[in-house]
Motif scaffolding. Structure first.
Motif, PDB file in Angstrom:
ATOM      1  N   SER A  34      -8.984   2.328  -2.025  1.00 11.57           N
ATOM      2  CA  SER A  34      -9.369   3.227  -0.945  1.00 11.57           C
ATOM      3  C   SER A  34      -8.131   3.886  -0.361  1.00 11.57           C
ATOM      4  CB  SER A  34     -10.096   2.440   0.153  1.00 11.57           C
ATOM      5  OG  SER A  34     -10.263   3.224   1.305  1.00 11.57           O
ATOM      6  N   MET A  35      -8.148   5.214  -0.304  1.00 15.48           N
ATOM      7  CA  MET A  35      -7.019   5.933   0.277  1.00 15.48           C
ATOM      8  C   MET A  35      -6.843   5.545   1.742  1.00 15.48           C
ATOM      9  SD  MET A  35      -6.423  10.017   0.697  1.00 15.48           S
ATOM     10  CE  MET A  35      -7.617  10.219   2.007  1.00 15.48           C
ATOM     11  N   TRP A  36      -7.938   5.246   2.419  1.00 19.77           N
ATOM     12  CA  TRP A  36      -7.884   4.920   3.846  1.00 19.77           C
ATOM     13  C   TRP A  36      -7.179   3.591   4.091  1.00 19.77           C
ATOM     14  CZ3 TRP A  36      -8.341   9.169   6.124  1.00 19.77           C
ATOM     15  CH2 TRP A  36      -9.191  10.152   5.640  1.00 19.77           C
ATOM     16  N   ALA A  37      -7.348   2.647   3.179  1.00 14.86           N
ATOM     17  CA  ALA A  37      -6.644   1.373   3.309  1.00 14.86           C
ATOM     18  C   ALA A  37      -5.136   1.583   3.163  1.00 14.86           C
ATOM     19  CB  ALA A  37      -7.142   0.384   2.266  1.00 14.86           C
ATOM     20  N   GLY A  38      -4.747   2.436   2.228  1.00 13.81           N
ATOM     21  CA  GLY A  38      -3.331   2.745   2.064  1.00 13.81           C
ATOM     22  C   GLY A  38      -2.746   3.452   3.275  1.00 13.81           C
ATOM     23  N   LEU A  39      -3.504   4.399   3.824  1.00  8.87           N
ATOM     24  CA  LEU A  39      -3.029   5.090   5.024  1.00  8.87           C
ATOM     25  C   LEU A  39      -2.947   4.151   6.224  1.00  8.87           C
ATOM     26  CD1 LEU A  39      -4.839   8.541   4.745  1.00  8.87           C
ATOM     27  CD2 LEU A  39      -2.400   8.067   4.550  1.00  8.87           C
ATOM     28  N   ALA A  40      -3.920   3.250   6.373  1.00 10.52           N
ATOM     29  CA  ALA A  40      -3.876   2.290   7.477  1.00 10.52           C
ATOM     30  C   ALA A  40      -2.668   1.367   7.348  1.00 10.52           C
ATOM     31  CB  ALA A  40      -5.165   1.481   7.510  1.00 10.52           C
ATOM     32  N   ALA A  41      -2.371   0.933   6.128  1.00  9.85           N
ATOM     33  CA  ALA A  41      -1.197   0.086   5.904  1.00  9.85           C
ATOM     34  C   ALA A  41       0.087   0.856   6.197  1.00  9.85           C
ATOM     35  CB  ALA A  41      -1.194  -0.429   4.471  1.00  9.85           C
ATOM     36  N   LEU A  42       0.119   2.124   5.826  1.00  2.21           N
ATOM     37  CA  LEU A  42       1.285   2.954   6.121  1.00  2.21           C
ATOM     38  C   LEU A  42       1.499   3.082   7.618  1.00  2.21           C
ATOM     39  CD1 LEU A  42       3.514   4.913   5.152  1.00  2.21           C
ATOM     40  CD2 LEU A  42       1.800   6.722   5.262  1.00  2.21           C
ATOM     41  N   VAL A  43       0.430   3.339   8.356  1.00  2.00           N
ATOM     42  CA  VAL A  43       0.534   3.471   9.812  1.00  2.00           C
ATOM     43  C   VAL A  43       0.970   2.144  10.439  1.00  2.00           C
ATOM     44  CG1 VAL A  43      -0.809   3.857  11.913  1.00  2.00           C
ATOM     45  CG2 VAL A  43      -1.079   5.388   9.968  1.00  2.00           C
ATOM     46  N   ALA A  44       0.382   1.041   9.977  1.00  2.00           N
ATOM     47  CA  ALA A  44       0.756  -0.274  10.507  1.00  2.00           C
ATOM     48  C   ALA A  44       2.229  -0.585  10.202  1.00  2.00           C
ATOM     49  CB  ALA A  44      -0.139  -1.353   9.925  1.00  2.00           C
ATOM     50  N   GLY A  45       2.669  -0.260   8.991  1.00  2.00           N
ATOM     51  CA  GLY A  45       4.059  -0.500   8.627  1.00  2.00           C
ATOM     52  C   GLY A  45       5.032   0.339   9.432  1.00  2.00           C
TER      53      GLY A  45
END
Length: 101
Positions: free
Chosen positions: A62-73
């Protein structure tokens, strides 16, 4: 066509070698131009970002999971988290979101 593999590798090696050697041989003096110095200072960071960002977004289902991880990081790094902490939190965010989405 398969016989050209070694030619492709040789051309790639030559280009890589020239890119690394030409600046060393052509530029002997210290660079004093502030614009060029500033540009050269940021090149490693931009290169790392350009190589890393697509991999972060496309590495998950899921692209959204990757974006959420990027924001969290980014948020954790902004507030002083270490590299290990940022990596663990980003992996955990992807794991949890992939588990429930």
């Amino acid at each position: 066509m398969p016989n050209n593999t070694w030619i492709y590798i040789a051309v790639m090696a030559g280009v890589t070698y020239l890119i690394r050697v030409l600046p060393l041989t052509l530029i002997r003096k210290e660079i004093k131009n502030q614009t060029i110095r500033s540009f050269l200072f940021y090149v490693p960071y931009v290169t790392l970002a350009v190589m890393t960002f697509p991999a972060i977004v496309q590495a998950t289902d899921s692209m959204w999971a990757g974006l959420a991880a990027l924001v969290a990081g980014i948020a954790l790094a902004w507030f002083g988290g270490s590299l290990l902490q940022v990596a663990v939190v980003a992996c955990a965010v992807v794991f949890v979101l992939e588990l429930f989405l």
